[in-house]
Design an enzyme around this catalytic site. Sequence first.
Site, PDB file in Angstrom:
ATOM      1  N   ASP A   2       0.903  -1.148   0.000  1.00 25.79           N
ATOM      2  CA  ASP A   2       0.000   0.000   0.000  1.00 25.79           C
ATOM      3  C   ASP A   2       0.942   1.198   0.000  1.00 25.79           C
ATOM      4  O   ASP A   2       1.588   1.491   1.016  1.00 25.79           O
ATOM      5  CB  ASP A   2      -0.879   0.002   1.257  1.00 25.79           C
ATOM      6  N   HIS A   3       1.023   1.876  -1.137  1.00 29.45           N
ATOM      7  CA  HIS A   3       2.122   2.854  -1.284  1.00 29.45           C
ATOM      8  C   HIS A   3       2.020   4.001  -0.277  1.00 29.45           C
ATOM      9  O   HIS A   3       3.011   4.684  -0.029  1.00 29.45           O
ATOM     10  CB  HIS A   3       2.187   3.388  -2.717  1.00 29.45           C
ATOM     11  N   HIS A  18      -5.883   2.855   1.973  1.00 27.43           N
ATOM     12  CA  HIS A  18      -5.094   4.009   2.427  1.00 27.43           C
ATOM     13  C   HIS A  18      -5.679   4.636   3.700  1.00 27.43           C
ATOM     14  O   HIS A  18      -4.966   4.867   4.683  1.00 27.43           O
ATOM     15  CB  HIS A  18      -5.057   5.109   1.358  1.00 27.43           C
TER      16      HIS A  18
END
Lengths: 347, 515
Positions: free
Chosen positions: B204-205, B267
Amino acid sequence: MTPRVSDALGRIERELAALWQPDPTGNIKPHATTLNLIALHGQRECSFQETLEDVAARLGARTFVVSVDGRLEPWALEGDVSAVCRLEPGTTREAVCAERVTLRFGAMVGKRAGSILESLIESSLPTAVFAGPGAPAAVLDALCKTAGAVVIDSAELGIARAAELAAGARAQIHDLAFIRTRRWREMLARVFDDPALRPALGRVRSLSVIHAERPDHDGASAEAELLVAWLAARLGWRPAFTDSRGAAVDVRIDREARSGVIPGCMLEVELRAELEAGELVARVERDADGEHLAWHVAAPGAPEQQRRYATPRRDDAELVERAIRSFNADRLLRETLTFARAWKAHA
Amino acid sequence: MSTLPPTDNPLRAGVLEELSVDPCVLVIFGASGDLTGRKLVPGVYALAKNRMLPSAFALVGFARRPISDDELREKMRGAVDKYARQKPVDGLVWDDLAHGMRYVQGAFDDAAAYQRLKTTLEELDRERGTRGGRTFYLAVPPDAVRPIVENLVKAGLCPPPGSDGAPFARVIVEKPFGVDLASAKQLNRDLLSLLDERQVFRIDHYLGKETVQNLLVLRFGNTIFEPIWNRNHVSHVELTVAEHIGMEGRGKFYEQTGLMRDIVQNHALQLLSLVAMEAPVAWDADAVRDEKVKALRALRPVRSVEEVRARTVRGQYAAGVVRGDAVPAYREEPDVAKASEVETYVAVEARVDNWRWADVPFYLRAGKRLGKRVTEIVLHFKPLPHPLFDSSAMSLRQPNSLVLRIQPDEGIALRFATKIPGQGVAMRDVAMDFRYGTAFGHESPEAYERLLLDAMRGDATLFTRHDEVEAQWSFVDPILSAWRANEAPLASYEAGGWGPAEADALTAPHGWSKP
């Protein structure tokens, strides 16, 4: 403190306070300060002044330029206060200004430098000292006990003096000569990123370092000595260059005349070590262009590796800025200087 | 003589990155995709440029298109020229990277292609000294994950983790991790029947962003915040993930996904868990993730229709003006149904039912085509118990908030009241503002750079564990089910604003802060 010193100090303090008062039209110079920077020097060297200007501008520092002037009365303190302003690019408008205080101490006043500067620095900001060529020893000693960070250059001071300062300093010590070896240290570290080669770290048989000649200097360059001391300290060697098992390591430092490079800079490092299956040879060389390092590793059971890495030249101002902005390099330098001192004592 | 802490490579201490990457090949599945060109290869280039990669490194692209090694190099050079963080591109660095670049063509379920991949990897081991280390990046749709991993395992390319120093094989999986709880569980079962959890890196960047990592340092590397980080002092928490862009060609994807799955499930809930979690016992992957999972499991479920209506708002943007440009409504975007009911905005009132956070609402909002691009977390502290100073302004009755800006202008601001200089006691609120860019004078690495490096090092701290993913879906699933059944209305909002009016009611009496 003698009255004359405190009187002079009072005048400087008043001038500093007046610097940011509104002018008759009500304008105040835009100013910003993030650091107290105390620059020590022994002579008015143009190159040092240029470096200092650059460092102060990069760091947005309240700068004190301090020297001891033997021509002054022993208890004299002379000072000038000014605002140094950068201009907005392409205009004549002042973008941001910072204070510059030039202090010239008589011979006796130098010993009270810590107390004087304590009054003038912005106490909520960190304080860094940059010791330039010929920095007065007594002032430097005093500031090593009070400043947050001290930037020295053992290529100028000598390794023994650098080690002495580091041993007694409460400040974080940064050595420009050691910082100049950083890319070389990284290149050697890179060899052992491969876990298969890591056992060779305990069986180094020889280390050869070649540096460029310095016309004004006979011995080995500080950078070459610091690189050797760093590796030795990291690997737990003893000052007579025996490894942790007592086996001798053949250490050589040689000089070579080379044009187009900075005098004293590193030119080549070669390390040979034993692995179970044969010999590991790692070599790092400065290219003829002076701006790249050729990295070469030959180890049994693996393809020979050759790479080129850029090693851009960094001027002293950039190195000083990096040193002051770095927060944790100190322990490694102290460890290196401790070994270097023991090595010199043994030799 | 050494006084420094031991590292794997003792010469690395104090030299650039203290943790090094073992020799390895990075294999990107989906090499012809957008993510590879925009983020992955520019990220690899940045790592190479900053000398974070081992000398023994190679990159293999795997995709269906029949192209040559040179064509891959050319395509990737174009991508790096366009998207690299540090420009101009350094020819020396690129040439070295390109020299170790190969392409393997094949379908994801074609067993023969994996034999070709194996041969290529063995060649690279011999030529580049990569010694069998493998990191597989699956930049592919979710349905391709299982066939790829099955084929990697069948080809002997994913052996289970061995002892230290033995060749490693790790698999990085891109979101979405399923489309609901059931599919996420199935995906986890599939992956973990073939691989060890230690080999799986669910990316999950957001977790690679500097401020997200700094959130943990702020909380657990300081002493002044943690004592007030609880229900005794915090009134409510706001979490905003706002984008000003619309579909940008992703209409088809969005029609299947919606904003809840695209942003909130991953996010936003990652950010919430970092704010809400307890202190981990150690800075290691499992200790950190254990605490995040506990926080996620403490989320009060939004189950009944009444709760969905009372605690969530879904919206869809109508036409409007964003950054001075007129923009169409969502339903006018390409590949979007004219009567689409897909949400482009979500607001949720979340509750973390534990000792620390009881009665403290966490307001989450995320949306497309909002006023500006901003991601931030705001902790609002409780109002003054007694108004000693005369002030009618709401901000001065509740003067303290801590703003954690994730993007852009990463930083932290603390708001507090101060006296306006003068004879009386007039007040106004001011901010102590810390900005990463200003304080450290250099650019933070891109999130993908950090995460690629961590995966190659085997550090999973910033990756999502299987139980985290499932806990996130457990919270989101009932809401999505209610929306799917049209049990809660879809609100409309004007593009360029801050979401539907219904969302304001959700946060009453506090209201949303304006980022």
